[in-house]
Design a protein around this motif. Structure first.
Motif, short mmCIF file in Angstrom:
data_model
loop_
_atom_site.label_atom_id
_atom_site.label_comp_id
_atom_site.label_asym_id
_atom_site.label_seq_id
_atom_site.Cartn_x
_atom_site.Cartn_y
_atom_site.Cartn_z
N ALA A 44 -1.49 56.04 4.95
CA ALA A 44 -0.05 56.18 5.07
C ALA A 44 0.58 56.68 3.77
N LEU A 45 0.14 56.13 2.64
CA LEU A 45 0.75 56.48 1.36
C LEU A 45 0.53 57.93 0.99
N PHE A 46 -0.63 58.47 1.33
CA PHE A 46 -0.96 59.82 0.87
C PHE A 46 -0.73 60.90 1.93
N ALA A 47 -0.01 60.55 2.99
CA ALA A 47 0.21 61.50 4.10
C ALA A 47 1.44 62.37 3.84
N ALA A 48 1.39 63.12 2.75
CA ALA A 48 2.48 64.05 2.43
C ALA A 48 1.94 65.17 1.58
N ALA A 49 2.63 66.29 1.59
CA ALA A 49 2.25 67.42 0.74
C ALA A 49 2.45 67.05 -0.72
N PRO A 50 1.67 67.63 -1.63
CA PRO A 50 1.78 67.28 -3.05
C PRO A 50 3.19 67.39 -3.61
N ASP A 51 3.94 68.41 -3.20
CA ASP A 51 5.27 68.61 -3.79
C ASP A 51 6.30 67.60 -3.30
N ALA A 52 5.94 66.78 -2.31
CA ALA A 52 6.85 65.76 -1.80
C ALA A 52 6.24 64.36 -1.89
N LEU A 53 5.11 64.25 -2.59
CA LEU A 53 4.36 63.00 -2.55
C LEU A 53 5.07 61.86 -3.27
N GLY A 54 5.74 62.14 -4.40
CA GLY A 54 6.40 61.06 -5.13
C GLY A 54 7.40 60.31 -4.28
N ARG A 55 8.29 61.04 -3.64
CA ARG A 55 9.30 60.42 -2.77
C ARG A 55 8.63 59.71 -1.60
N HIS A 56 7.63 60.36 -1.02
CA HIS A 56 6.93 59.76 0.11
C HIS A 56 6.27 58.45 -0.28
N LEU A 57 5.69 58.38 -1.47
CA LEU A 57 5.03 57.15 -1.91
C LEU A 57 6.01 55.98 -1.98
N VAL A 58 7.19 56.23 -2.52
CA VAL A 58 8.18 55.15 -2.63
C VAL A 58 8.65 54.71 -1.25
N LEU A 59 9.04 55.66 -0.42
CA LEU A 59 9.56 55.32 0.91
C LEU A 59 8.49 54.63 1.76
N THR A 60 7.25 55.09 1.65
CA THR A 60 6.18 54.49 2.45
C THR A 60 5.83 53.10 1.94
N MET A 61 5.84 52.91 0.62
CA MET A 61 5.58 51.58 0.07
C MET A 61 6.59 50.58 0.61
N VAL A 62 7.87 50.95 0.59
CA VAL A 62 8.91 50.04 1.09
C VAL A 62 8.72 49.79 2.59
N ARG A 63 8.42 50.84 3.34
CA ARG A 63 8.22 50.68 4.79
C ARG A 63 7.02 49.78 5.09
N LEU A 64 5.92 49.98 4.39
CA LEU A 64 4.73 49.16 4.64
C LEU A 64 4.98 47.70 4.29
N ARG A 65 5.72 47.47 3.23
CA ARG A 65 6.04 46.08 2.87
C ARG A 65 6.82 45.40 4.00
N ASP A 66 7.72 46.13 4.61
CA ASP A 66 8.49 45.57 5.73
C ASP A 66 7.60 45.35 6.96
N GLU A 67 6.80 46.36 7.27
CA GLU A 67 5.98 46.27 8.48
C GLU A 67 4.87 45.22 8.36
N LEU A 68 4.27 45.13 7.18
CA LEU A 68 3.16 44.20 6.97
C LEU A 68 3.63 42.82 6.52
N ARG A 69 4.93 42.71 6.26
CA ARG A 69 5.49 41.47 5.70
C ARG A 69 4.75 41.09 4.42
N GLY A 70 4.42 42.08 3.65
CA GLY A 70 3.73 41.87 2.39
C GLY A 70 3.34 43.19 1.77
N ASP A 71 3.02 43.17 0.49
CA ASP A 71 2.66 44.38 -0.21
C ASP A 71 1.26 44.83 0.18
N PRO A 72 1.05 46.12 0.45
CA PRO A 72 -0.27 46.59 0.91
C PRO A 72 -1.30 46.72 -0.21
N LEU A 73 -0.89 46.63 -1.48
CA LEU A 73 -1.82 46.88 -2.59
C LEU A 73 -1.97 45.71 -3.56
#
Length: 210
Positions: free
Chosen positions: A93-122
């Motif tokens: 999930a974290l790396f599912a973005a093109a390189p030029d958009a990866l930074g933003r994707h990493l932040v948004l996905t981290m927040v989403r995963l924390r909500d979905e998993l009810r905990g930090d994925p890493l």
């Protein structure tokens, strides 16, 4: 191991705080009766206690299920631990973005995963209190599934170093959100604003700019 063993004694307060920060799970029974509830309870248990002290009965009580259901779904404590120690789905999930958009994707996905998993994925790779073998396994899985995979996807110089720094910034974001919950500024800030502030540093590491 007998699936009906008594739960281990409670760990000390510092260990409990680390476990809560790493798992994001509330103290007390986990909501739900399915696989996700079991995995959440197991993640917290393996973070809070050494492997040898974790019991299926204790995990079952936290997840609100029977020990026999855990055996049916996972087969054994070892297989359940291996499921908890798998960073692959989060990396997908974290790396599912093109390189030029990866930074933003990493932040948004981290927040989403924390909500979905009810905990930090890493964060469990940092907060695990298991013995050396367990910590080594978690570190090796993390390096292969997260930092190694990310390094292979980057271009330019210092790929391994940049991948490790990106992973460190993601761990730092997760730790900050955990340590300041439930009413910290981060929890009150929309994900898009978090990305606006945090993603540029990540993107610079992705791009490999001087």
């Amino acid at each position: 191991m007998n699936a009906t063993e008594d739960p281990a004694p409670a760990a000390d307060a510092d260990a409990d705080a680390y476990a809560d920060a790493g798992s994001g799970s509330p103290v007390g029974p986990e909501a739900g009766t399915g696989r996700d509830a079991i995995v959440r309870a197991a993640r917290r248990a393996f973070t809070l206690r050494p492997y040898a002290e974790v019991t299926l009965r204790g995990i079952a009580a936290a997840a609100g299920v029977s020990p026999s259901l855990i055996v049916k779904r996972f087969g054994s404590k070892e297989r359940l631990f291996n499921t908890v120690a798998d960073f692959g789905p989060a990396a997908d999930a974290l790396f599912a973005a093109a390189p030029d958009a990866l930074g933003r994707h990493l932040v948004l996905t981290m927040v989403r995963l924390r909500d979905e998993l009810r905990g930090d994925p890493l964060l469990r790779v940092v907060f695990s209190l298991g013995n050396e073998d367990e910590r080594t396994l978690l570190r090796e899985r993390f390096r292969a599934q997260v930092t190694g995979r990310l390094a292979d996807s980057l271009t330019g110089p210092d790929r391994e170093l940049r991948a490790e720094l990106i992973a460190g910034q993601l761990l730092g974001l997760g730790a900050t959100l955990s340590l300041h919950r439930p009413d910290g500024a981060g929890t009150r800030t929309p994900p898009e604003r978090l990305a606006e502030l945090y993603a540029p540093g990540l993107q610079r590491l992705v791009d490999g700019e001087d």
